[in-house]
Design an enzyme around this catalytic site. Structure first.
Site, PDB file in Angstrom:
ATOM      1  N   GLY A  11       0.778  -1.235   0.000  1.00 53.84           N
ATOM      2  CA  GLY A  11       0.000   0.000   0.000  1.00 53.84           C
ATOM      3  C   GLY A  11       0.810   1.285   0.000  1.00 53.84           C
ATOM      4  O   GLY A  11       0.299   2.344   0.372  1.00 53.84           O
ATOM      5  N   ASN A 102      -4.745   2.810 -13.233  1.00 55.28           N
ATOM      6  CA  ASN A 102      -3.778   1.851 -12.698  1.00 55.28           C
ATOM      7  C   ASN A 102      -2.384   2.463 -12.725  1.00 55.28           C
ATOM      8  O   ASN A 102      -2.081   3.310 -13.569  1.00 55.28           O
ATOM      9  CB  ASN A 102      -3.791   0.583 -13.569  1.00 55.28           C
ATOM     10  CG  ASN A 102      -2.834  -0.488 -13.065  1.00 55.28           C
ATOM     11  OD1 ASN A 102      -2.781  -0.779 -11.861  1.00 55.28           O
ATOM     12  ND2 ASN A 102      -2.057  -1.079 -13.974  1.00 55.28           N
ATOM     13  N   HIS A 104       1.605   1.092 -13.060  1.00 57.18           N
ATOM     14  CA  HIS A 104       2.360  -0.110 -13.424  1.00 57.18           C
ATOM     15  C   HIS A 104       3.853   0.213 -13.367  1.00 57.18           C
ATOM     16  O   HIS A 104       4.283   1.267 -13.864  1.00 57.18           O
ATOM     17  CB  HIS A 104       1.959  -0.556 -14.841  1.00 57.18           C
ATOM     18  CG  HIS A 104       2.680  -1.795 -15.259  1.00 57.18           C
ATOM     19  ND1 HIS A 104       2.386  -3.039 -14.730  1.00 57.18           N
ATOM     20  CD2 HIS A 104       3.698  -1.987 -16.124  1.00 57.18           C
ATOM     21  CE1 HIS A 104       3.183  -3.937 -15.264  1.00 57.18           C
ATOM     22  NE2 HIS A 104       3.998  -3.326 -16.112  1.00 57.18           N
TER      23      HIS A 104
HETATM   24  C1  GAR Z   1       3.748  -1.085  -7.271  1.00 54.67           C
HETATM   25  O1  GAR Z   1       5.079  -1.104  -7.706  1.00 54.67           O
HETATM   26  C2  GAR Z   1       2.794  -1.039  -8.446  1.00 54.67           C
HETATM   27  O2  GAR Z   1       3.289  -0.288  -9.525  1.00 54.67           O
HETATM   28  C3  GAR Z   1       2.697  -2.500  -8.799  1.00 54.67           C
HETATM   29  O3  GAR Z   1       2.630  -3.155  -7.565  1.00 54.67           O
HETATM   30  C4  GAR Z   1       3.380  -2.408  -6.593  1.00 54.67           C
HETATM   31  C5  GAR Z   1       2.507  -2.199  -5.384  1.00 54.67           C
HETATM   32  O4  GAR Z   1       3.242  -1.614  -4.334  1.00 54.67           O
HETATM   33  N1  GAR Z   1       1.548  -2.769  -9.633  1.00 54.67           N
HETATM   34  C6  GAR Z   1       1.544  -3.669 -10.621  1.00 54.67           C
HETATM   35  O5  GAR Z   1       2.491  -4.390 -10.859  1.00 54.67           O
HETATM   36  C7  GAR Z   1       0.270  -3.719 -11.437  1.00 54.67           C
HETATM   37  N2  GAR Z   1       0.475  -4.432 -12.648  1.00 54.67           N
HETATM   38  P1  GAR Z   1       2.488  -0.826  -3.188  1.00 54.67           P
HETATM   39  O6  GAR Z   1       1.427  -1.796  -2.621  1.00 54.67           O
HETATM   40  O7  GAR Z   1       3.543  -0.520  -2.173  1.00 54.67           O
HETATM   41  O8  GAR Z   1       1.878   0.388  -3.780  1.00 54.67           O
END
Ligand code: GAR
Length: 211
Positions: A11, A102, A104
């Protein structure tokens, strides 16, 4: 602007959004994992939280229908995927067309999917980064709102590169959501993002390696 955020884990991007002083109302944070660290962070910020485990539903379509029903209780203007690690059904994406965003961890359309930092290192790209985009049917695709690039350094590991990208995610995501909230970016009729009142230096560039 009313916003619902979906998470699956740490998060940190959600936290960056909650702490950015955005002109939006965070109606709810929903996680598909009960153990998601982000739930505690959201609660500490006074945002209502909800866990909806996909494991409690027989298939993707049933889960997505239930998830949409929960989201729609808040009548959000924007639904933000902040590390929500599930493929969404076509019906779900269609239902939130033009209001599903989103982030990414790659410079799309390069490296959609998982393990983006390892794949960037394996491919030998010299620039990597992150993308904020409107969500369309295909995984990690859709009109691009904003991107940030970082250099890939010779000594980089997955972890060091991932940290450099994540730092940019935390800057880029709130900025892009602010543009939407303030009407400075919107999705045009032809599936391209339209900007107003944003400056762009045409002579600036990030290159890597540098002399
Ligand atoms: C982030 O790096 C986000 O960009 C990625 O998951 C991570 C979540 O971290 N999302 C994806 O890969 C979507 N395809 P967080 O929970 O600390 O924000």
């Amino acid at each position: 602007m009313k916003v619902v955020i979906l998470i699956s884990g740490r998060g940190s991007n959600m936290q960056a959004l909650l702490e950015a002083g955005l002109p939006v109302e965070f109606a709810c944070v929903i996680s598909n994992k009960a153990e998601a660290k982000g739930l505690e962070i959201a609660a500490a910020h006074g945002v209502p939280t909800r866990v909806m485990s996909h494991r409690d539903y027989p298939d993707r379509a049933t889960f997505d229908t239930a998830l949409a029903a929960e989201i729609d209780r808040h009548a959000p203007d924007l639904v933000i995927l902040a590390g929500f690690m599930r493929v969404l059904s076509a019906a779900f994406v269609l239902h939130y067309e033009r209001r599903l965003i989103n982030i990414h961890p790659a410079l799309l359309p390069a490296f959609p999917g998982l393990d983006t930092h390892a794949r960037a290192l394996a491919a030998g790209v010299r620039l990597h980064g992150c993308t904020v985009h409107f969500v369309t049917q295909e995984v990690d695709s859709g009109p691009i709102l904003a991107q940030a690039a970082v250099p890939v350094l010779p000594e980089d590991t997955q972890e060091s590169l991932g940290m450099r990208v994540l730092h940019q995610e935390h800057l880029l995501f709130p900025m892009a959501i602010r543009w939407l909230a303030e009407g400075r970016a919107s999705l045009g009729e032809h599936g391209r993002v339209i900007y107003s009142g944003l400056s762009c230096r045409s002579d600036s560039a990030l290159s890597s390696p540098m002399e």
